[in-house]
Each structure stands twice: as structure tokens, then as C-alpha cells.
Design an enzyme around this catalytic site. Structure first.
Site, PDB file in Angstrom:
ATOM      1  CG  ASP A 140      47.415 -10.343  14.010  1.00 55.49           C
ATOM      2  OD1 ASP A 140      48.403 -10.522  14.754  1.00 55.49           O
ATOM      3  OD2 ASP A 140      47.528  -9.908  12.856  1.00 55.49           O
TER       4      ASP A 140
ATOM      5  CE  LYS B 213      44.463  -6.707   5.317  1.00 52.90           C
ATOM      6  NZ  LYS B 213      44.539  -6.505   6.742  1.00 52.90           N
TER       7      LYS B 213
END
Length: 176
Positions: A99, A4
Site C-alpha cells: 500500500d 493506530k
């Protein structure tokens, strides 16, 4: 492993860099059978921040809902129990996800059964005694608790609210 990479404009922001390092270090210490493990982090030659995590062959819950159109109540509950197990462990360590959404839940098939993996504890915050440290509206609006959307002080219940929205969405898509 999966990589990522943060956008360069974020990596160039000193406040973001410090927060990123602090949060990735915290996330690396968190391990659970229903959470994707972050393994290492660093910086590229151009200054972009990155981290690596375990790779999963699973599909996102979003993708599963789109493809299958319907999940049985028992299947949805079994998946939820696994997510709750990861959250319980994270919350006990003072880590809130903030999230939680279907895109951050992967489903692998292990021994013919769903094995849920929560990912992206990357924007998680360490929970202080008064709630999540700092006030911000980081997260995905559709899955935010009202307190999170309003930038108020948070606690672990914000993750439970998000899971409730996910269950509602599963049920709604199963009926439609």
C-alpha cells in the site's frame, strides 16, 4: 508515539484479528532508518486492536506536494532512493508493503535535508517463495499494480510499481 486503532467491526472478525497479530508481530521485527517503527500492540477493553509506532513530526508526501506544488527532479530522486532503501531491506526479509502511496511516506527535515519515512507496513504481507501469501486486493487502487488490482499472486515488484506511480504523480503535479 502514535496510536493506530482498528475499527471495532474489524477487531471482532476472528480472521482479521489473527492476521492483524501476525502482521504486527512481523512488522515489529522490521527496523530501518527510513521506516516508521512499530513498538507494541494490544487490545482495548472493548476488544479493539491497536498498535503504537514512533511519532514523526514530518509531513506526508501528499501534503508536501500540495503545499509546494513542485519538487525538483533531484529532490524527488533523493526521496525515492530513501524509500527504495527501506523497501530493499523489507523485501530482503520477505516483507512487501502493498500500500505504498504518498500518504504513507512522511518527510522530516533533518539537518536541512529531506528524510523519508515509509509507514503503514501494517497491511504488509510476508512474501512466500511463490509471491505474497494469499490473494487479495488490499491497498489503494490508484497505486496498485495491475496484478494487485486483479487479485493475482504478487511479488515485491508490486511495491516498485507503486513507487513509479508516485514519481509520475510528483512529476505531473510539478508541471501542472
Amino acid at each position: 508515539f502514535a496510536l493506530k486503532l482498528m475499527h471495532t467491526h474489524l477487531s471482532n472478525d476472528e480472521r482479521f484479528r489473527k492476521r492483524f497479530i501476525r502482521e504486527v508481530e512481523m512488522a515489529m521485527e522490521f527496523t530501518h532508518e527510513h521506516a516508521v517503527q512499530i513498538r507494541e500492540f494490544g487490545e482495548t477493553d472493548d476488544g479493539s486492536q491497536f498498535f503504537t509506532m514512533d511519532f514523526s513530526v514530518g509531513k506526508s508526501l501528499t501534503q508536501v506536494i500540495k503545499e509546494e506544488k513542485s519538487l525538483s527532479v533531484s529532490r524527488a530522486l533523493a526521496i525515492s532512493k530513501q524509500i527504495l532503501s527501506a523497501l530493499k531491506n523489507a523485501h530482503a526479509k520477505g516483507i512487501g508493503h502493498r500500500d505504498l502511496k504518498p500518504d504513507n511516506i512522511l518527510l522530516e527535515q533533518r539537518f536541512g535535508k529531506d528524510h523519508a519515512l515509509v509507514l503503514d507496513f501494517g497491511i504488509a504481507k510476508i512474501l512466500g517463495q511463490e509471491g505474497l501469501t494469499g490473494k487479495s486486493t488490499i491497498g489503494t487502487p490508484l497505486y496498485m499494480s495491475p496484478e494487485q488490482a486483479g487479485g493475482e499472486s504478487l511479488d515485491m515488484r508490486t511495491d516498485l510499481y507503486s513507487l513509479g506511480v508516485i514519481l509520475y504523480e510528483i512529476d505531473r503535479k510539478s508541471v501542472v
